[in-house]
Design a protein around this motif. Sequence first.
Motif, PDB file in Angstrom:
ATOM      1  N   MET A  39     -13.757   3.606 -38.327  1.00  0.00           N
ATOM      2  CA  MET A  39     -15.205   3.755 -38.204  1.00  0.00           C
ATOM      3  C   MET A  39     -15.875   2.898 -39.262  1.00  0.00           C
ATOM      4  O   MET A  39     -15.866   3.244 -40.434  1.00  0.00           O
ATOM      5  N   PRO A  40     -16.426   1.752 -38.882  1.00  0.00           N
ATOM      6  CA  PRO A  40     -17.024   0.855 -39.875  1.00  0.00           C
ATOM      7  C   PRO A  40     -18.282   1.449 -40.485  1.00  0.00           C
ATOM      8  O   PRO A  40     -19.025   2.182 -39.838  1.00  0.00           O
ATOM      9  N   ALA A  41     -18.508   1.099 -41.763  1.00  0.00           N
ATOM     10  CA  ALA A  41     -19.710   1.568 -42.446  1.00  0.00           C
ATOM     11  C   ALA A  41     -20.930   0.828 -41.909  1.00  0.00           C
ATOM     12  O   ALA A  41     -20.848  -0.327 -41.480  1.00  0.00           O
ATOM     13  N   ILE A  42     -22.076   1.503 -41.931  1.00  0.00           N
ATOM     14  CA  ILE A  42     -23.346   0.858 -41.601  1.00  0.00           C
ATOM     15  C   ILE A  42     -23.727  -0.021 -42.794  1.00  0.00           C
ATOM     16  O   ILE A  42     -23.720   0.442 -43.929  1.00  0.00           O
ATOM     17  N   PRO A  43     -24.057  -1.284 -42.554  1.00  0.00           N
ATOM     18  CA  PRO A  43     -24.257  -2.222 -43.678  1.00  0.00           C
ATOM     19  C   PRO A  43     -25.600  -2.064 -44.379  1.00  0.00           C
ATOM     20  O   PRO A  43     -26.450  -2.950 -44.344  1.00  0.00           O
ATOM     21  N   ALA A  44     -25.785  -0.917 -45.040  1.00  0.00           N
ATOM     22  CA  ALA A  44     -26.994  -0.703 -45.841  1.00  0.00           C
ATOM     23  C   ALA A  44     -26.707  -1.114 -47.271  1.00  0.00           C
ATOM     24  O   ALA A  44     -25.637  -0.823 -47.800  1.00  0.00           O
ATOM     25  N   THR A  45     -27.650  -1.766 -47.909  1.00  0.00           N
ATOM     26  CA  THR A  45     -27.445  -2.185 -49.299  1.00  0.00           C
ATOM     27  C   THR A  45     -27.856  -1.101 -50.290  1.00  0.00           C
ATOM     28  O   THR A  45     -27.412  -1.107 -51.436  1.00  0.00           O
ATOM     29  N   SER A  46     -28.689  -0.141 -49.855  1.00  0.00           N
ATOM     30  CA  SER A  46     -29.190   0.868 -50.786  1.00  0.00           C
ATOM     31  C   SER A  46     -28.494   2.224 -50.646  1.00  0.00           C
ATOM     32  O   SER A  46     -28.795   3.150 -51.392  1.00  0.00           O
ATOM     33  N   VAL A  47     -27.569   2.340 -49.694  1.00  0.00           N
ATOM     34  CA  VAL A  47     -26.811   3.582 -49.501  1.00  0.00           C
ATOM     35  C   VAL A  47     -25.338   3.233 -49.350  1.00  0.00           C
ATOM     36  O   VAL A  47     -24.969   2.473 -48.449  1.00  0.00           O
ATOM     37  N   ALA A  48     -24.507   3.780 -50.221  1.00  0.00           N
ATOM     38  CA  ALA A  48     -23.072   3.507 -50.147  1.00  0.00           C
ATOM     39  C   ALA A  48     -22.401   4.397 -49.108  1.00  0.00           C
ATOM     40  O   ALA A  48     -22.807   5.540 -48.891  1.00  0.00           O
ATOM     41  N   ASN A  49     -21.373   3.834 -48.457  1.00  0.00           N
ATOM     42  CA  ASN A  49     -20.492   4.612 -47.582  1.00  0.00           C
ATOM     43  C   ASN A  49     -21.261   5.308 -46.449  1.00  0.00           C
ATOM     44  O   ASN A  49     -20.965   6.456 -46.093  1.00  0.00           O
ATOM     45  N   LEU A  50     -22.249   4.620 -45.909  1.00  0.00           N
ATOM     46  CA  LEU A  50     -23.076   5.165 -44.833  1.00  0.00           C
ATOM     47  C   LEU A  50     -22.386   4.943 -43.486  1.00  0.00           C
ATOM     48  O   LEU A  50     -22.057   3.810 -43.128  1.00  0.00           O
ATOM     49  N   ARG A  51     -22.183   6.043 -42.748  1.00  0.00           N
ATOM     50  CA  ARG A  51     -21.444   5.969 -41.483  1.00  0.00           C
ATOM     51  C   ARG A  51     -22.061   6.889 -40.430  1.00  0.00           C
ATOM     52  O   ARG A  51     -22.568   7.961 -40.757  1.00  0.00           O
ATOM     53  N   ASP A  52     -21.973   6.449 -39.201  1.00  0.00           N
ATOM     54  CA  ASP A  52     -22.411   7.238 -38.052  1.00  0.00           C
ATOM     55  C   ASP A  52     -21.152   7.757 -37.356  1.00  0.00           C
ATOM     56  O   ASP A  52     -20.258   6.977 -37.028  1.00  0.00           O
ATOM     57  N   LEU A  53     -21.077   9.074 -37.144  1.00  0.00           N
ATOM     58  CA  LEU A  53     -19.940   9.623 -36.406  1.00  0.00           C
ATOM     59  C   LEU A  53     -20.007   9.246 -34.930  1.00  0.00           C
ATOM     60  O   LEU A  53     -19.028   9.407 -34.202  1.00  0.00           O
ATOM     61  N   GLY A  54     -21.151   8.753 -34.507  1.00  0.00           N
ATOM     62  CA  GLY A  54     -21.335   8.384 -33.112  1.00  0.00           C
ATOM     63  C   GLY A  54     -20.340   7.339 -32.648  1.00  0.00           C
ATOM     64  O   GLY A  54     -19.999   6.416 -33.374  1.00  0.00           O
ATOM     65  N   GLY A  55     -19.873   7.515 -31.410  1.00  0.00           N
ATOM     66  CA  GLY A  55     -18.934   6.577 -30.814  1.00  0.00           C
ATOM     67  C   GLY A  55     -17.488   6.981 -30.956  1.00  0.00           C
ATOM     68  O   GLY A  55     -16.620   6.437 -30.253  1.00  0.00           O
ATOM     69  N   LEU A  56     -17.188   7.915 -31.850  1.00  0.00           N
ATOM     70  CA  LEU A  56     -15.800   8.348 -32.002  1.00  0.00           C
ATOM     71  C   LEU A  56     -15.345   9.068 -30.730  1.00  0.00           C
ATOM     72  O   LEU A  56     -16.084   9.867 -30.154  1.00  0.00           O
ATOM     73  N   PRO A  57     -14.108   8.815 -30.287  1.00  0.00           N
ATOM     74  CA  PRO A  57     -13.636   9.380 -29.017  1.00  0.00           C
ATOM     75  C   PRO A  57     -13.334  10.867 -29.121  1.00  0.00           C
ATOM     76  O   PRO A  57     -12.850  11.352 -30.144  1.00  0.00           O
ATOM     77  N   LEU A  58     -13.617  11.581 -28.028  1.00  0.00           N
ATOM     78  CA  LEU A  58     -13.360  13.016 -27.962  1.00  0.00           C
ATOM     79  C   LEU A  58     -12.428  13.389 -26.820  1.00  0.00           C
ATOM     80  O   LEU A  58     -12.177  14.561 -26.584  1.00  0.00           O
ATOM     81  N   GLY A  59     -11.916  12.394 -26.090  1.00  0.00           N
ATOM     82  CA  GLY A  59     -11.027  12.665 -24.968  1.00  0.00           C
ATOM     83  C   GLY A  59     -11.804  12.914 -23.683  1.00  0.00           C
ATOM     84  O   GLY A  59     -12.993  13.261 -23.704  1.00  0.00           O
ATOM     85  N   GLY A  60     -11.135  12.714 -22.561  1.00  0.00           N
ATOM     86  CA  GLY A  60     -11.764  12.953 -21.267  1.00  0.00           C
ATOM     87  C   GLY A  60     -12.944  12.055 -20.991  1.00  0.00           C
ATOM     88  O   GLY A  60     -13.868  12.436 -20.262  1.00  0.00           O
ATOM     89  N   GLY A  61     -12.951  10.860 -21.608  1.00  0.00           N
ATOM     90  CA  GLY A  61     -14.059   9.943 -21.412  1.00  0.00           C
ATOM     91  C   GLY A  61     -15.288  10.290 -22.217  1.00  0.00           C
ATOM     92  O   GLY A  61     -16.345   9.662 -22.054  1.00  0.00           O
ATOM     93  N   ARG A  62     -15.177  11.283 -23.105  1.00  0.00           N
ATOM     94  CA  ARG A  62     -16.316  11.702 -23.911  1.00  0.00           C
ATOM     95  C   ARG A  62     -16.265  11.028 -25.283  1.00  0.00           C
ATOM     96  O   ARG A  62     -15.233  10.558 -25.717  1.00  0.00           O
ATOM     97  N   SER A  63     -17.396  11.032 -25.971  1.00  0.00           N
ATOM     98  CA  SER A  63     -17.469  10.504 -27.332  1.00  0.00           C
ATOM     99  C   SER A  63     -18.612  11.196 -28.058  1.00  0.00           C
ATOM    100  O   SER A  63     -19.431  11.892 -27.445  1.00  0.00           O
ATOM    101  N   VAL A  64     -18.667  11.008 -29.372  1.00  0.00           N
ATOM    102  CA  VAL A  64     -19.775  11.563 -30.154  1.00  0.00           C
ATOM    103  C   VAL A  64     -21.022  10.728 -29.876  1.00  0.00           C
ATOM    104  O   VAL A  64     -20.984   9.492 -29.907  1.00  0.00           O
ATOM    105  N   ARG A  65     -22.114  11.401 -29.601  1.00  0.00           N
ATOM    106  CA  ARG A  65     -23.361  10.702 -29.301  1.00  0.00           C
ATOM    107  C   ARG A  65     -23.865   9.960 -30.545  1.00  0.00           C
ATOM    108  O   ARG A  65     -23.971  10.557 -31.626  1.00  0.00           O
ATOM    109  N   PRO A  66     -24.167   8.684 -30.422  1.00  0.00           N
ATOM    110  CA  PRO A  66     -24.586   7.897 -31.601  1.00  0.00           C
ATOM    111  C   PRO A  66     -25.944   8.315 -32.141  1.00  0.00           C
ATOM    112  O   PRO A  66     -26.806   8.814 -31.417  1.00  0.00           O
ATOM    113  N   GLY A  67     -26.119   8.092 -33.450  1.00  0.00           N
ATOM    114  CA  GLY A  67     -27.427   8.198 -34.068  1.00  0.00           C
ATOM    115  C   GLY A  67     -27.894   9.583 -34.428  1.00  0.00           C
ATOM    116  O   GLY A  67     -29.027   9.749 -34.881  1.00  0.00           O
ATOM    117  N   LEU A  68     -27.026  10.610 -34.273  1.00  0.00           N
ATOM    118  CA  LEU A  68     -27.475  11.975 -34.514  1.00  0.00           C
ATOM    119  C   LEU A  68     -26.844  12.642 -35.721  1.00  0.00           C
ATOM    120  O   LEU A  68     -27.441  13.535 -36.321  1.00  0.00           O
TER     121      LEU A  68
END
Length: 266
Positions: free
Chosen positions: A1-30
């Motif tokens: 899961m790549p970090a979001i390239p923010a310069t003012s916040v370290a280690n910023l990541r969105d769980l969105g897009g990670l696979p959940l099986g059965g064709g499902r994934s975590v909804r981005p941006g939430l």
Amino acid sequence: MPAIPATSVANLRDLGGLPLGGGRSVRPGLVLRSAQLDRLDPDEPVVAGLGIRTVVDLRTETERGERPDRLPTGARQLVADVLADHLAISGLPPAARLKELLTDPALAEEYLGGGQVRTAFAQTYRTFVSSDSGRASYRALLTELGAPGAGPLLFHCTAGKDRTGWAATVVLCLLGADEETVRSEYLSVNTAVRQAFAPMIEGFTAQGGDPDLALDLIGVLPEYLEAALDEVAVRHGSMEKYVREGLGVPDEVTGAIRERLTAGRA
């Protein structure tokens, strides 16, 4: 899961897009995670574009006092001090002493050498599950995630790796992520954390410090996560029961989290 390239916040990541099986994934941006927000620039485009509405701060009172969060525009802060009733007996150095320890190899060896650091972290991860403050904090986080009309939420601690890592694990397990996905997400922070601490580690080893000790302290290891998962298994039998009985989160809230954060076919 790549970090979001923010310069003012370290280690910023969105769980969105990670696979959940059965064709499902975590909804981005939430649901997002990061390190502390003391240098956040609310006008930085990549930060402003996230539209964060709630920040859950998992740090101690001391950490918050020394480096207060700067909040995204329009966001509210919820304090959820995971270590409130544990830090004094954890065996871990306060965050304020981390720099001191990594500039004094002899002191670091005394307090953390001989496997002490791994033992201390494993015990601390167990208290994420079992302590009163840990249960209250993770209950508060899940309650916010399941609240009607909740907007994008970011949770964080200091480095964004331990208290934050367990929060991400709980959310992903509730959503149905498999063991490989959970483990990979947890370990994915190591690159960013090691880059952030690289000058300190180099100075520590140059003075004769044990590089493995430094990495055990500033990074995350599979055995740390396994300690928390084992605590869940021993005390509750499953993540579902840990959330329902240990954290006291009602099934309807868990259901709302799954509905809100899951994308794709069932």
